[in-house]
Motif scaffolding. Structure first.
Motif, PDB file in Angstrom:
ATOM      1  N   ILE A 100       0.903  -1.127   0.450  1.00 54.02           N
ATOM      2  CA  ILE A 100       0.020   0.125  -0.012  1.00 54.02           C
ATOM      3  C   ILE A 100       0.801   1.105   0.466  1.00 54.02           C
ATOM      4  O   ILE A 100       0.411   2.651   0.633  1.00 54.02           O
ATOM      5  N   GLU A 102       1.760   2.903  -2.582  1.00 48.84           N
ATOM      6  CA  GLU A 102       1.270   4.971  -2.740  1.00 48.84           C
ATOM      7  C   GLU A 102      -0.109   5.082  -2.369  1.00 48.84           C
ATOM      8  O   GLU A 102       0.336   6.439  -1.887  1.00 48.84           O
ATOM      9  N   GLU A 103      -0.720   4.571  -1.434  1.00 47.70           N
ATOM     10  CA  GLU A 103      -2.106   4.756  -0.936  1.00 47.70           C
ATOM     11  C   GLU A 103      -0.933   5.450   0.769  1.00 47.70           C
ATOM     12  O   GLU A 103      -1.477   6.809   1.074  1.00 47.70           O
ATOM     13  N   LEU A 106      -0.333   8.712  -1.199  1.00 44.40           N
ATOM     14  CA  LEU A 106      -1.138   9.673  -0.940  1.00 44.40           C
ATOM     15  C   LEU A 106      -1.686  10.628   0.960  1.00 44.40           C
ATOM     16  O   LEU A 106      -2.068  11.175   0.857  1.00 44.40           O
ATOM     17  N   ILE A 107      -1.318   9.375   1.664  1.00 40.97           N
ATOM     18  CA  ILE A 107      -2.408   9.979   3.084  1.00 40.97           C
ATOM     19  C   ILE A 107      -1.550  10.996   3.271  1.00 40.97           C
ATOM     20  O   ILE A 107      -1.708  11.328   3.982  1.00 40.97           O
ATOM     21  N   ARG A 112      -6.059  11.407   1.820  1.00 41.83           N
ATOM     22  CA  ARG A 112      -6.524  10.523   2.758  1.00 41.83           C
ATOM     23  C   ARG A 112      -8.320  10.077   2.509  1.00 41.83           C
ATOM     24  O   ARG A 112      -8.299   8.883   2.162  1.00 41.83           O
ATOM     25  N   GLU A 114      -9.287  10.094  -0.633  1.00 37.88           N
ATOM     26  CA  GLU A 114      -9.213  10.296  -2.221  1.00 37.88           C
ATOM     27  C   GLU A 114      -8.399   8.632  -1.925  1.00 37.88           C
ATOM     28  O   GLU A 114      -9.407   7.386  -2.632  1.00 37.88           O
ATOM     29  N   VAL A 115      -8.175   8.189  -0.897  1.00 43.38           N
ATOM     30  CA  VAL A 115      -7.633   6.643  -0.699  1.00 43.38           C
ATOM     31  C   VAL A 115      -8.621   6.465  -0.593  1.00 43.38           C
ATOM     32  O   VAL A 115      -9.451   4.999  -1.296  1.00 43.38           O
ATOM     33  N   TYR A 118     -10.755   5.338  -3.196  1.00 45.86           N
ATOM     34  CA  TYR A 118     -10.540   3.646  -3.912  1.00 45.86           C
ATOM     35  C   TYR A 118     -10.677   2.396  -2.961  1.00 45.86           C
ATOM     36  O   TYR A 118     -10.787   1.672  -4.026  1.00 45.86           O
ATOM     37  N   ILE A 133      -4.868   4.863  -9.079  1.00 51.02           N
ATOM     38  CA  ILE A 133      -3.598   5.936  -7.756  1.00 51.02           C
ATOM     39  C   ILE A 133      -2.248   5.705  -8.936  1.00 51.02           C
ATOM     40  O   ILE A 133      -2.129   4.841  -8.947  1.00 51.02           O
TER      41      ILE A 133
END
Length: 151
Positions: A100, A102-103, A106-107, A112, A114-115, A118, A133
Motif C-alpha cells: 500500500i 502509493e496509498e 497519498l495519505i 486520505r 481519495e485513498v 479507492y 492511483i
C-alpha cells in the motif's frame, strides 16, 4: 445427572466464561489428537456453556481480554464465534507496507479521502481501481497479468 440449582442457570462471570470456553477449545483436537489452532463454537453452545450471550460492549471487552490471557482470540461470525490460538499468529504472514506504498504516500500528502474512495471502490467490487492511483515510475499495477489471464 445432578439437578441444577437456580444459581446454575444464571450466567457466570466474565473470567469464568472465558475459562469455560478456553477449556472447550483446549479439548478440541484433530482426528489424530493434535490441538486445533482455529475453532468455531455455535452461539447455542456458547450460551449452554456459559449461561450468557455475548452482547454488551463491557462483557465483550472483558471476555476477549480474559480469553486472550488464556491464549485465545475471538471473532464474531454470522452463525458462530470463531476462536484462534493466539500463539499461532506468530506463524502468519506479515503484510508489508509496500503493498500500500502509493496509498501511504497519498495519505501523507493529505489525500486520505481519495485513498478511502479507492478502497471503497475496490472492496465493494466496483472493479480494478489500481489504475486510478498514481503509480511510481516503473511500478506495475498488475493489469497486464490480469489482461493476459482474461484472454
Amino acid at each position: 445427572m445432578a439437578s441444577m440449582s437456580p444459581g446454575d442457570a444464571l450466567g457466570v462471570s466474565v473470567l469464568d466464561a472465558a475459562k469455560l470456553v478456553a477449556l472447550a477449545l483446549e479439548r478440541t483436537t484433530s482426528k489424530v489428537g493434535r490441538p486445533r489452532n482455529r475453532i468455531r463454537m455455535s452461539y447455542r453452545t456458547f450460551r449452554r456453556l456459559t449461561g450468557r450471550r455475548i452482547g454488551g460492549a463491557s462483557f465483550v471487552k472483558g471476555f476477549t481480554t480474559e480469553l486472550m490471557n488464556l491464549g485465545w482470540l475471538m471473532v464474531r461470525m454470522p452463525s458462530a464465534y470463531g476462536f484462534v490460538r493466539a500463539a499461532s499468529l506468530a506463524k502468519w504472514p506479515l503484510t508489508k507496507s509496500d503493498v500500500i506504498a502509493e496509498e501511504l504516500k497519498l495519505i501523507e500528502e493529505g489525500s486520505r479521502m481519495e485513498v478511502l474512495e479507492y478502497a471503497r471502490q475496490e472492496l465493494d467490487g466496483s472493479g480494478d481501481v489500481a489504475h486510478l492511483i498514481r503509480q511510481p515510475q516503473g511500478a506495475s499495477t498488475g493489469r497486464r497479468k490480469k489482461e493476459r489471464v482474461a484472454r
